[in-house]
Scaffold this motif. Structure first.
Motif, mmCIF file in Angstrom:
data_model
loop_
_atom_site.group_PDB
_atom_site.id
_atom_site.type_symbol
_atom_site.label_atom_id
_atom_site.label_comp_id
_atom_site.label_asym_id
_atom_site.label_seq_id
_atom_site.Cartn_x
_atom_site.Cartn_y
_atom_site.Cartn_z
ATOM 1 N N LEU A 33 -1.809 -28.542 9.414
ATOM 2 C CA LEU A 33 -2.660 -27.396 9.058
ATOM 3 C C LEU A 33 -1.877 -26.354 8.272
ATOM 4 O O LEU A 33 -2.414 -25.713 7.353
ATOM 5 C CB LEU A 33 -3.256 -26.778 10.324
ATOM 6 N N ASN A 34 -0.615 -26.194 8.609
ATOM 7 C CA ASN A 34 0.212 -25.245 7.847
ATOM 8 C C ASN A 34 0.412 -25.734 6.410
ATOM 9 O O ASN A 34 0.397 -24.941 5.463
ATOM 10 C CB ASN A 34 1.551 -25.056 8.553
ATOM 11 N N ASP A 35 0.571 -27.039 6.248
ATOM 12 C CA ASP A 35 0.690 -27.597 4.888
ATOM 13 C C ASP A 35 -0.641 -27.491 4.134
ATOM 14 O O ASP A 35 -0.660 -27.269 2.919
ATOM 15 C CB ASP A 35 1.159 -29.057 4.955
ATOM 16 N N VAL A 36 -1.736 -27.660 4.862
ATOM 17 C CA VAL A 36 -3.052 -27.446 4.238
ATOM 18 C C VAL A 36 -3.136 -26.018 3.724
ATOM 19 O O VAL A 36 -3.586 -25.757 2.598
ATOM 20 C CB VAL A 36 -4.193 -27.731 5.244
ATOM 21 N N ARG A 37 -2.679 -25.067 4.541
ATOM 22 C CA ARG A 37 -2.723 -23.656 4.138
ATOM 23 C C ARG A 37 -1.910 -23.419 2.866
ATOM 24 O O ARG A 37 -2.308 -22.630 2.016
ATOM 25 C CB ARG A 37 -2.204 -22.769 5.278
ATOM 26 N N LYS A 38 -0.779 -24.116 2.747
ATOM 27 C CA LYS A 38 0.044 -23.951 1.542
ATOM 28 C C LYS A 38 -0.710 -24.442 0.310
ATOM 29 O O LYS A 38 -0.577 -23.886 -0.778
ATOM 30 C CB LYS A 38 1.364 -24.713 1.689
ATOM 31 N N THR A 58 -16.871 -33.287 13.814
ATOM 32 C CA THR A 58 -15.897 -34.358 13.617
ATOM 33 C C THR A 58 -14.866 -33.896 12.592
ATOM 34 O O THR A 58 -15.054 -32.898 11.892
ATOM 35 C CB THR A 58 -16.572 -35.630 13.087
ATOM 36 N N ALA A 59 -13.795 -34.673 12.482
ATOM 37 C CA ALA A 59 -12.768 -34.349 11.486
ATOM 38 C C ALA A 59 -13.381 -34.352 10.084
ATOM 39 O O ALA A 59 -13.046 -33.499 9.256
ATOM 40 C CB ALA A 59 -11.625 -35.356 11.572
ATOM 41 N N GLU A 60 -14.287 -35.280 9.839
ATOM 42 C CA GLU A 60 -14.897 -35.327 8.504
ATOM 43 C C GLU A 60 -15.759 -34.093 8.247
ATOM 44 O O GLU A 60 -15.834 -33.611 7.121
ATOM 45 C CB GLU A 60 -15.698 -36.621 8.331
ATOM 46 N N ASP A 61 -16.404 -33.576 9.286
ATOM 47 C CA ASP A 61 -17.140 -32.316 9.134
ATOM 48 C C ASP A 61 -16.185 -31.200 8.742
ATOM 49 O O ASP A 61 -16.477 -30.373 7.863
ATOM 50 C CB ASP A 61 -17.838 -31.926 10.451
ATOM 51 N N PHE A 62 -15.048 -31.167 9.425
ATOM 52 C CA PHE A 62 -14.047 -30.138 9.145
ATOM 53 C C PHE A 62 -13.560 -30.236 7.696
ATOM 54 O O PHE A 62 -13.512 -29.239 6.970
ATOM 55 C CB PHE A 62 -12.875 -30.298 10.123
ATOM 56 N N PHE A 63 -13.248 -31.456 7.268
ATOM 57 C CA PHE A 63 -12.729 -31.626 5.904
ATOM 58 C C PHE A 63 -13.815 -31.339 4.854
ATOM 59 O O PHE A 63 -13.515 -30.843 3.766
ATOM 60 C CB PHE A 63 -12.150 -33.029 5.726
ATOM 61 N N ALA A 64 -15.053 -31.639 5.200
ATOM 62 C CA ALA A 64 -16.134 -31.369 4.245
ATOM 63 C C ALA A 64 -16.275 -29.861 4.018
ATOM 64 O O ALA A 64 -16.459 -29.407 2.880
ATOM 65 C CB ALA A 64 -17.449 -31.954 4.764
ATOM 66 N N ILE A 65 -16.169 -29.093 5.083
ATOM 67 C CA ILE A 65 -16.272 -27.635 4.924
ATOM 68 C C ILE A 65 -15.050 -27.090 4.186
ATOM 69 O O ILE A 65 -15.164 -26.220 3.323
ATOM 70 C CB ILE A 65 -16.448 -26.968 6.303
ATOM 71 N N LEU A 66 -13.903 -27.654 4.512
ATOM 72 C CA LEU A 66 -12.684 -27.229 3.802
ATOM 73 C C LEU A 66 -12.837 -27.464 2.296
ATOM 74 O O LEU A 66 -12.451 -26.615 1.469
ATOM 75 C CB LEU A 66 -11.507 -28.029 4.366
ATOM 76 N N ASN A 111 -2.884 -36.761 -0.322
ATOM 77 C CA ASN A 111 -1.506 -37.104 0.028
ATOM 78 C C ASN A 111 -1.124 -36.581 1.402
ATOM 79 O O ASN A 111 -0.442 -37.259 2.179
ATOM 80 C CB ASN A 111 -0.537 -36.561 -1.029
ATOM 81 N N LEU A 112 -1.564 -35.373 1.695
ATOM 82 C CA LEU A 112 -1.262 -34.802 3.014
ATOM 83 C C LEU A 112 -1.873 -35.651 4.120
ATOM 84 O O LEU A 112 -1.228 -35.953 5.126
ATOM 85 C CB LEU A 112 -1.839 -33.391 3.128
ATOM 86 N N ARG A 113 -3.111 -36.032 3.938
ATOM 87 C CA ARG A 113 -3.768 -36.824 4.980
ATOM 88 C C ARG A 113 -3.127 -38.203 5.095
ATOM 89 O O ARG A 113 -3.030 -38.747 6.193
ATOM 90 C CB ARG A 113 -5.275 -36.925 4.704
ATOM 91 N N ALA A 114 -2.702 -38.735 3.985
ATOM 92 C CA ALA A 114 -2.030 -40.041 4.040
ATOM 93 C C ALA A 114 -0.710 -39.928 4.800
ATOM 94 O O ALA A 114 -0.308 -40.849 5.524
ATOM 95 C CB ALA A 114 -1.786 -40.559 2.626
ATOM 96 N N TYR A 115 -0.049 -38.791 4.665
ATOM 97 C CA TYR A 115 1.243 -38.601 5.324
ATOM 98 C C TYR A 115 1.075 -38.352 6.820
ATOM 99 O O TYR A 115 1.830 -38.875 7.636
ATOM 100 C CB TYR A 115 1.973 -37.420 4.667
ATOM 101 N N PHE A 120 -1.937 -38.685 8.746
ATOM 102 C CA PHE A 120 -3.005 -39.361 9.480
ATOM 103 C C PHE A 120 -2.872 -40.878 9.361
ATOM 104 O O PHE A 120 -2.342 -41.389 8.375
ATOM 105 C CB PHE A 120 -4.379 -38.933 8.938
ATOM 106 N N LYS A 121 -3.430 -41.569 10.327
ATOM 107 C CA LYS A 121 -3.491 -43.034 10.229
ATOM 108 C C LYS A 121 -4.735 -43.467 9.459
ATOM 109 O O LYS A 121 -4.782 -44.559 8.922
ATOM 110 C CB LYS A 121 -3.495 -43.657 11.622
ATOM 111 N N THR A 122 -5.760 -42.584 9.476
ATOM 112 C CA THR A 122 -6.998 -42.916 8.794
ATOM 113 C C THR A 122 -6.991 -42.275 7.410
ATOM 114 O O THR A 122 -6.942 -41.056 7.299
ATOM 115 C CB THR A 122 -8.211 -42.380 9.577
ATOM 116 N N ALA A 123 -7.039 -43.094 6.385
ATOM 117 C CA ALA A 123 -7.029 -42.575 5.019
ATOM 118 C C ALA A 123 -8.339 -41.880 4.719
ATOM 119 O O ALA A 123 -9.394 -42.285 5.227
ATOM 120 C CB ALA A 123 -6.799 -43.707 4.025
ATOM 121 N N PRO A 124 -8.301 -40.822 3.910
ATOM 122 C CA PRO A 124 -9.562 -40.138 3.543
ATOM 123 C C PRO A 124 -10.455 -41.036 2.714
ATOM 124 O O PRO A 124 -9.985 -41.956 2.066
ATOM 125 C CB PRO A 124 -9.099 -38.926 2.755
#
Ligand SMILES: [Zn+2]
Length: 482
Positions: A425-430, A454-462, A472-476, A478-482
């Protein structure tokens, strides 16, 4: 849910699968007679706040729990009468119904009677902490049902969120509850894992009466309280759960966060630490309301507990006695960090729910990241300490988006889900900038208020608030690719 740290990791791991007890039986009243819930005489005792106007049964769009509890403190036993009124949340006609009875996992629960729409029934069976009730008549989608259960809870002494300790009773996950219904997955019922929390809750309304023959006992519970000659009545609306405690020796401390009363109940020898925790909680409640949107309850209560770490609930949380005992007079300690972590759960758990069994990072990483926001805003000179103490001293590895079933040990689970999740989340903020991230969090809190996200709800709003590419962040992380 449970913010963990190294020293208590083992104990917490043992607790993670425990979900204890319940209450005694309620009066058998036909649904029609319940229309306006009985109004109790407001009294000075637990709280000066006036009673809320009860929601008429006919208009209730949430399950309604009426719990009448007789406390036998020396025996660590509760006699509970429970009424549960709800409408069939599924799109199909039901012939049977599941209730989650977490107290069965710790052998705390003994059922004496079940009534369905006022008629006694023995058509039920228990398996794996689930009570399956055979309905005498099919229940159409959206049709109402009125259940009554009379039962005894005998609390185990093994440490846990449903337990008796020498100082108190801890009452979490104590009553049978209706699990959420998901249109794709069906009833959201998950077995305990070796780590983490597994219970999923939809919001409901609670009317809870706690009675005791011992007037020296201190009742500690959330919501709007009204004193009774032999106890107190609590009204807590739009809450995922009702968690409480009772014990003979507690000091009550109180302050205000804006207009919101914040109460702490601590052991007498921890009064100074309790005052410090109270100030941290009040400060964080005010801050999080500014950052994430308004706090949705009339008060916030926290209680010192004899089990590891803590446990969040609506308008309430438990906080481990070890944090009070090791308080060092500064904000550089677990007492402060975990107190504000649990406060953040009022937004990331209570307001915006998620599935803690399958996506535990969604609330836990947000709450740990919220600790950082607290230190950044209110104690900026301690931010470097916070990173080192909470995150960086651990060797972090593992996918942030693991379920509680992907991990058998508590510390690796916490390091991946809580701590690596916070780095994410800190890297997301950057990438997005803080302004966009906070705008997204406010939007997320508002849009999913009272729901399960869900996580996808969160990412959709983001994504609505920032064009930043998180691939790239999610790939690094998370185990589940976007
Ligand atoms: Zn937590």
């Amino acid at each position: 849910m449970k913010p963990a740290h190294l020293l208590l990791a083992l104990a917490a791991a043992l607790l993670a699968s425990c979900t204890p007890a319940v209450t005694p039986a309620a009066p058998a009243v036909p649904t029609a007679a319940l229309t306006p819930a009985p109004r109790l005489t407001p009294s000075p005792a637990p709280s000066p706040t006036p009673a809320l106007e009860p929601t008429p049964w006919a208009a209730a769009d949430r399950p309604r729990y009426i719990l009448d509890v007789e406390i036998d403190y020396p025996a660590a036993q509760l006699a509970v009468s429970q009424t549960l009124i709800f409408t069939n949340p599924s799109p199909t006609t039901l012939h049977q119904l599941p209730l989650v009875v977490a107290a069965r996992w710790v052998d705390a629960f003994e059922l004496h009677a079940l009534r369905i729409n006022g008629q006694p029934s023995e058509g039920y069976a228990f398996a794996q902490g689930v009570m399956t009730i055979a309905l005498p008549e099919a229940l159409a989608s959206a049709a109402a049902l009125h259940l009554e259960l009379d039962y005894t809870l005998t609390l185990p002494s093994a440490p846990g969120v449903l337990s008796v300790s020498p100082r108190q009773l801890h009452l979490a996950n104590w009553y049978p509850y209706l699990p959420p219904y998901d249109s794709e997955a069906g009833w959201l019922i998950h077995p305990p894992g070796l780590v983490g929390e597994h219970l999923v809750f939809d919001p409901a309304d609670f009317e809870v009466t706690l009675r005791t023959a011992d007037p020296t006992l201190v009742l500690m519970a959330p919501g709007v309280a009204s004193a009774l000659p032999d106890g107190a009545h609590y009204s807590l609306l739009n809450a995922r759960a009702f968690i409480w405690s009772v014990g003979p020796e507690f000091v009550r401390l109180e302050t205000l966060a804006g207009d919101t009363p914040v109460r702490a109940y601590v052991y007498p020898e921890h009064t100074a630490a309790g005052e410090a925790a109270l100030q941290a909680v009040a400060g964080s409640l005010t801050l999080y309301a500014e950052l994430f949107g308004p706090y949705h309850y009339d008060s916030l209560t926290f209680v010192e507990a004899s089990f590891a770490d803590g446990l969040e609930s609506d308008a309430f949380f438990f906080l481990d006695r070890n944090y009070f005992a090791t308080y060092d007079g500064t904000v550089r300690n677990y007492l402060t960090a975990i107190a504000v972590h649990e406060t953040a759960h009022q937004w990331w758990y209570s307001q915006v729910g998620n599935n803690p069994a399958l996506e535990p990072w969604l609330d836990e990483a947000l709450c740990t990241f919220s600790e950082l926001l607290f230190y950044e805003r209110l104690h900026p000179s301690q931010v470097e300490w916070w990173w080192q103490f909470r995150i960086d001293r651990f060797n972090l590895e593992g996918a942030v988006d693991r379920s509680i079933y992907d991990q058998a040990e508590f510390l690796p689970y916490v390091k991946a889900v809580y701590f690596r999740g916070t780095r994410f989340l800190n890297d997301v903020r950057k990438l997005t900038g803080e302004r966009a991230l906070l705008a997204a969090l406010r939007d997320y809190a508002e849009q999913y208020n009272g729901q399960l996200a869900t996580a996808e709800d969160f990412f959709a709003i983001l994504a609505e608030h920032s064009p930043a590419d998180l691939t790239n962040l999610r790939a690094y992380y998370f185990k589940t690719a976007p």
